[in-house]
Design an enzyme around this catalytic site. Structure first.
Site, short mmCIF file in Angstrom:
data_model
loop_
_atom_site.label_atom_id
_atom_site.label_comp_id
_atom_site.label_asym_id
_atom_site.label_seq_id
_atom_site.Cartn_x
_atom_site.Cartn_y
_atom_site.Cartn_z
CE LYS A 42 10.48 9.00 5.36
NZ LYS A 42 11.29 9.82 6.26
N GLY A 43 8.97 3.48 7.70
CA GLY A 43 7.75 2.88 8.22
C GLY A 43 7.87 2.48 9.68
CG ASP A 237 10.91 8.74 9.64
OD1 ASP A 237 10.26 9.16 8.67
OD2 ASP A 237 11.97 8.08 9.53
#
Length: 286
Positions: A42-43, A237
């Protein structure tokens, strides 16, 4: 105003994705039609989405020393994400095992790997947070690190955007440091109304129905453009990264732009790779 400076503190994974007609129920085996490996986490996904929406983006996280690590780093570099503070650790990089059905719905199992080693932020990492306009966090790294990063951001005038996924109980110290919360409807229900009420800006994503914004003086619903979705894996995202990049233009513009970014991402397979450029997002933002 120049480009927004976004620092992302979060995860990076190799996504192992199987495509099948329908998702299996517990105990069931189904036949898949294809298998691919792509960058995820996700980052990293949100960092790529923020860059493609026009921000200057630094990624803080970790990869291992396995065969996946070089490919993961190269994906960020190719997207123009700043990885000069990326950590290298012993052992495996993070992975996500994903199943996607014919309607674009998915199920995901994440194994932290190197992401679990993102602890005790260094002075260089703290500087990257303090120098940013926005710190963007998720919960695929140790939550204590997220709390430290968010508190440091708050102390230095950096806005904190939190996407609390995978959802879990949030420490009071984290809730108090968050300026903007991005949740889906299930995450909002899990956190509860009392937690949401403590955060100044709350955006709830609603899939094909767009998103709802609730702020200190206003609230509104933003529709999602109608698209032919083939894979929703990276859509959330893409939404969050685009929102961070455009927040400086105000909540209404940012949320509507993010809805378009999420919709566009759902038309392409993959996670980080599915995020669109500004020109591509504009094709559905009408």
């Amino acid at each position: 105003m120049g480009s927004t400076r976004v620092t992302v503190l979060g995860s990076i994974n190799m996504d192992l994705t199987a495509l099948t007609d329908r998702l299996p129920v517990p105990g069931e085996t189904v036949v898949g039609s294809s298998f691919v490996t792509t960058q995820g986490g996700k980052g990293a996904n949100q960092a790529i989405a923020a860059v493609r929406s026009g921000s200057v983006t630094v990624f803080l996280g970790a990869v291992g020393d396995d065969a996946f690590a070089t490919e993961l780093v190269d994906t960020l570099v190719d997207a123009s994400v700043d990885v000069t503070s990326l950590r290298r650790t012993e052992g495996p990089s993070g992975v996500a095992v994903i199943t996607v059905d014919a309607r674009g719905e998915n199920s995901i199992v994440v194994v932290a790997g190197a992401n679990g080693a993102v602890t005790d932020p260094t002075d260089k990492e703290l500087d990257a947070i303090a120098c940013a306009d926005i710190l963007l966090c998720q919960l695929e790294i140790p939550i204590a690190t997220v709390v430290t990063g968010a508190q440091h951001a708050r102390a230095n005038g950096t806005l904190v955007v939190l996407n609390p996924s995978p959802v879990q109980e949030l420490p009071d110290a984290l809730v108090e440091a968050v300026d903007i919360l991005v949740v889906n409807e299930a995450e909002a229900a899990s956190l509860g109304a009392q937690v949401l009420a403590r955060i100044e800006h709350v955006i709830t994503t609603r899939g094909a129905d767009g998103a709802r914004y609730v702020g200190p003086t206003s609230s509104f619903d933003a529709p999602a453009p109608s698209v032919h979705a083939i894979d929703t894996t990276g859509a959330g995202d893409a939404f969050t990264g685009a929102l961070a990049a455009e927040w400086h233009r105000g909540p209404e513009h940012a949320v509507r732009w993010a809805c378009a970014a999420g919709a566009f991402a759902a038309t392409r397979r993959g996670a980080g790779a599915s995020s669109g450029t500004r020109e591509q997002i504009d094709t559905v933002n009408r």
